[in-house]
Motif scaffolding. Sequence first.
Motif, PDB file in Angstrom:
ATOM      1  N   LEU A 232       2.110 -10.793  -6.239  1.00  0.00           N
ATOM      2  CA  LEU A 232       2.009  -9.367  -5.953  1.00  0.00           C
ATOM      3  C   LEU A 232       1.542  -9.153  -4.514  1.00  0.00           C
ATOM      4  O   LEU A 232       0.534  -9.724  -4.092  1.00  0.00           O
ATOM      5  N   GLN A 233       2.263  -8.312  -3.766  1.00  0.00           N
ATOM      6  CA  GLN A 233       1.945  -8.060  -2.372  1.00  0.00           C
ATOM      7  C   GLN A 233       1.397  -6.657  -2.124  1.00  0.00           C
ATOM      8  O   GLN A 233       0.530  -6.457  -1.292  1.00  0.00           O
ATOM      9  N   ARG A 234       1.897  -5.680  -2.850  1.00  0.00           N
ATOM     10  CA  ARG A 234       1.387  -4.320  -2.663  1.00  0.00           C
ATOM     11  C   ARG A 234       1.787  -3.449  -3.854  1.00  0.00           C
ATOM     12  O   ARG A 234       2.750  -3.725  -4.559  1.00  0.00           O
ATOM     13  N   ILE A 235       1.021  -2.391  -4.035  1.00  0.00           N
ATOM     14  CA  ILE A 235       1.294  -1.386  -5.058  1.00  0.00           C
ATOM     15  C   ILE A 235       1.297  -0.040  -4.355  1.00  0.00           C
ATOM     16  O   ILE A 235       0.315   0.315  -3.687  1.00  0.00           O
ATOM     17  N   GLU A 236       2.357   0.700  -4.490  1.00  0.00           N
ATOM     18  CA  GLU A 236       2.486   1.966  -3.770  1.00  0.00           C
ATOM     19  C   GLU A 236       2.608   3.139  -4.738  1.00  0.00           C
ATOM     20  O   GLU A 236       3.530   3.158  -5.564  1.00  0.00           O
ATOM     21  N   VAL A 340      -5.553  -6.301   1.730  1.00  0.00           N
ATOM     22  CA  VAL A 340      -5.660  -5.244   0.730  1.00  0.00           C
ATOM     23  C   VAL A 340      -4.245  -4.864   0.279  1.00  0.00           C
ATOM     24  O   VAL A 340      -3.403  -4.503   1.104  1.00  0.00           O
ATOM     25  N   ILE A 341      -3.990  -4.968  -1.018  1.00  0.00           N
ATOM     26  CA  ILE A 341      -2.661  -4.612  -1.522  1.00  0.00           C
ATOM     27  C   ILE A 341      -2.684  -3.270  -2.249  1.00  0.00           C
ATOM     28  O   ILE A 341      -1.627  -2.716  -2.546  1.00  0.00           O
ATOM     29  N   PHE A 342      -3.883  -2.752  -2.533  1.00  0.00           N
ATOM     30  CA  PHE A 342      -3.990  -1.422  -3.147  1.00  0.00           C
ATOM     31  C   PHE A 342      -5.371  -0.874  -2.853  1.00  0.00           C
ATOM     32  O   PHE A 342      -6.376  -1.583  -2.967  1.00  0.00           O
ATOM     33  N   ALA A 343      -5.419   0.414  -2.492  1.00  0.00           N
ATOM     34  CA  ALA A 343      -6.695   1.094  -2.254  1.00  0.00           C
ATOM     35  C   ALA A 343      -6.484   2.573  -2.542  1.00  0.00           C
ATOM     36  O   ALA A 343      -6.146   3.352  -1.652  1.00  0.00           O
ATOM     37  N   MET A 354      -7.596  -3.642  -4.602  1.00  0.00           N
ATOM     38  CA  MET A 354      -7.112  -4.963  -4.966  1.00  0.00           C
ATOM     39  C   MET A 354      -6.846  -5.728  -3.678  1.00  0.00           C
ATOM     40  O   MET A 354      -6.226  -5.198  -2.754  1.00  0.00           O
ATOM     41  N   ILE A 355      -7.316  -6.970  -3.631  1.00  0.00           N
ATOM     42  CA  ILE A 355      -7.165  -7.787  -2.424  1.00  0.00           C
ATOM     43  C   ILE A 355      -6.493  -9.105  -2.796  1.00  0.00           C
ATOM     44  O   ILE A 355      -6.913  -9.784  -3.740  1.00  0.00           O
ATOM     45  N   GLN A 356      -5.439  -9.457  -2.059  1.00  0.00           N
ATOM     46  CA  GLN A 356      -4.748 -10.739  -2.248  1.00  0.00           C
ATOM     47  C   GLN A 356      -5.316 -11.754  -1.279  1.00  0.00           C
ATOM     48  O   GLN A 356      -5.375 -11.518  -0.067  1.00  0.00           O
ATOM     49  N   HIS A 357      -5.774 -12.891  -1.823  1.00  0.00           N
ATOM     50  CA  HIS A 357      -6.329 -13.977  -1.016  1.00  0.00           C
ATOM     51  C   HIS A 357      -5.434 -15.207  -1.186  1.00  0.00           C
ATOM     52  O   HIS A 357      -4.457 -15.175  -1.927  1.00  0.00           O
ATOM     53  N   ASP A 358      -5.780 -16.276  -0.541  1.00  0.00           N
ATOM     54  CA  ASP A 358      -5.064 -17.534  -0.748  1.00  0.00           C
ATOM     55  C   ASP A 358      -5.379 -18.047  -2.147  1.00  0.00           C
ATOM     56  O   ASP A 358      -6.510 -18.454  -2.436  1.00  0.00           O
ATOM     57  N   ARG A 363     -10.279  -7.774  -7.686  1.00  0.00           N
ATOM     58  CA  ARG A 363     -10.156  -6.342  -7.943  1.00  0.00           C
ATOM     59  C   ARG A 363     -11.547  -5.721  -8.084  1.00  0.00           C
ATOM     60  O   ARG A 363     -12.472  -6.347  -8.633  1.00  0.00           O
ATOM     61  N   TYR A 364     -11.659  -4.473  -7.636  1.00  0.00           N
ATOM     62  CA  TYR A 364     -12.921  -3.747  -7.621  1.00  0.00           C
ATOM     63  C   TYR A 364     -12.639  -2.343  -8.159  1.00  0.00           C
ATOM     64  O   TYR A 364     -11.883  -1.591  -7.533  1.00  0.00           O
TER      65      TYR A 364
END
Length: 562
Positions: A232-236, A340-343, A354-358, A363-364
């Motif tokens: 998952l890379q981003r949510i729009e 950050v892929i969603f805020a 939501m943050i994508q890391h290695d 998620r927060y």
Amino acid sequence: MDIEKILKQGGRVLLNKALKPILKAILPYVLAIGGIALLLFLLYFMIFELPKQSVIGTFDTIKDRTSGFFYGTKEDSDEQLFDEYQAIADRWHEELTAEQESQVQTYALNWQWLAQVDRSLNDPSFFNAFLDENVKEVVLKPEETFKEVRPKFTWKSSEIVTVKEVCLRNEDEDGEVTYEKSTVTERQPVLLLKKAETIQNDYVYTYDSETTTETSPSPCGDLTTTVTQDKLQRIEPMYSEDWEPLREILNAHGAKRVEDQDFLLEYWLSYLSDGDGEGDSLIGFNPVGGELVWPTEGSKITSTFGSRVHPITGIIKLHAGVDIGVPIGTPVYAAKSGKVIFADYMGNAGNAIMIQHDGIETRYYHLDKIKVESGQEVEAGEEIAESGNTGGSTGPHLHFEVRVNGEPVNPLVYFGYDESSDILTYRPLDIPVLLEWLGKRNSMLATKEILTMIDDAAKAQGVDPYLLIAITGAEQSFVPKSNKYADKIVKNPWNVFGSWQEGRGAELTTKDAAIIAAKTIVKLSKGKPSTVSPIAWLSDPENPNGVYATGTNWAEEAIRPP
């Protein structure tokens, strides 16, 4: 003293001559305004507060609750009403697998919210300016309302390709041992969320293919495992303003004034609690820093990771993270450097990041203020938000999640928590390794189909599937093919309902028996003392829930396979 008497007498004269006429003149208006205010309060209470208290369960009996819900209407009070709403609302995720549900849990439909929205949409006192004036009473339409507000999901087919080197041990007739490498390729089909259409917004999910590589030592040398999958890379969100889909529903029902919509939305949103912030607490835990940074300034765990079973409905729901009890406004930090892929605001999660890391995703949820934007790069320990109480939250806290390959894992294992003693925590079976391990034991369980059944049953209950495998060892020595009854034993290697030989236990399939065994483990594990081994507790005569087995060596025999 004479001066004091004069002043008091003068004050009384002034009151009689000046203030009394004024009070006499305005008193009727005060009483009229007060009466109107009281009437408005009573109307508000009957129309809004009484049904609300009925739904959330503050009355002593079901009869009182249903009477309160129908107060002022001619609708027949049905004491099964709330059970009906719960059953209907729970269909929001029907036909979804456990993997799919974990992706969309933030869009869960709350039955209390559904009940109040249904009552509101079908109550003439809400919409008497827009509806047929001949309609004078509430006519509930739970199925119709459910169809209007239930979330809808679109999925994309994908797969996880795992190429794993394994080390095989060979021994010849002379006892000479040699090792050789072998490669195992596994393709696991998965469904990934592509679009979520909800009452709050429509969300589009975007993925990119990524490959990760790990190495591990062995007698054959370093073994390499590569995993290729869509990440998952981003949510729009599609609408610029939240709750546009719900406003469209209100428009369709005749409530076209923005002021009316705002009032109803604020009222309805007070029901959007899914119980997050309530659960089993963890006492005495102190996070230890390592790969991840602790995400906030506080370590009070008010609700742990794992499956929860509703005490009334029996509905099983995974609490996919941990809740950290902190006041509103407490700084929230990125647990690791990433993108950050969603805020934004997202259903029951409230304000969410939501943050994508290695290798992982964090998620927060339930934030008060968001201080980053989608697409932004953040550093480990950077402040990204302030904690809050938004969305489906019953009190101020931070809900923190860690996901590996899209699957939620217990975040606390990254902070020094030993999960090995927690059998009520799911971890996926390594099926290729188990196939080899059980195959060497000539086990009937050594098929991908059976191991997948066991994994699915354990995951649905939030149980470690390796424990289910271990119990088959304690009960039936992993069902060796050499046993002349192996074909029957493999259908119930956990001896649920007594035995595989007779009665109900002899009529089960492997899948059914696995599900019953997993449910039994959950039931028997409740209230386990912290000083007692979780496996030993299943056969401990002190266990008030009962025991799985009575054999004196059962706990020692139930050793997890590697």
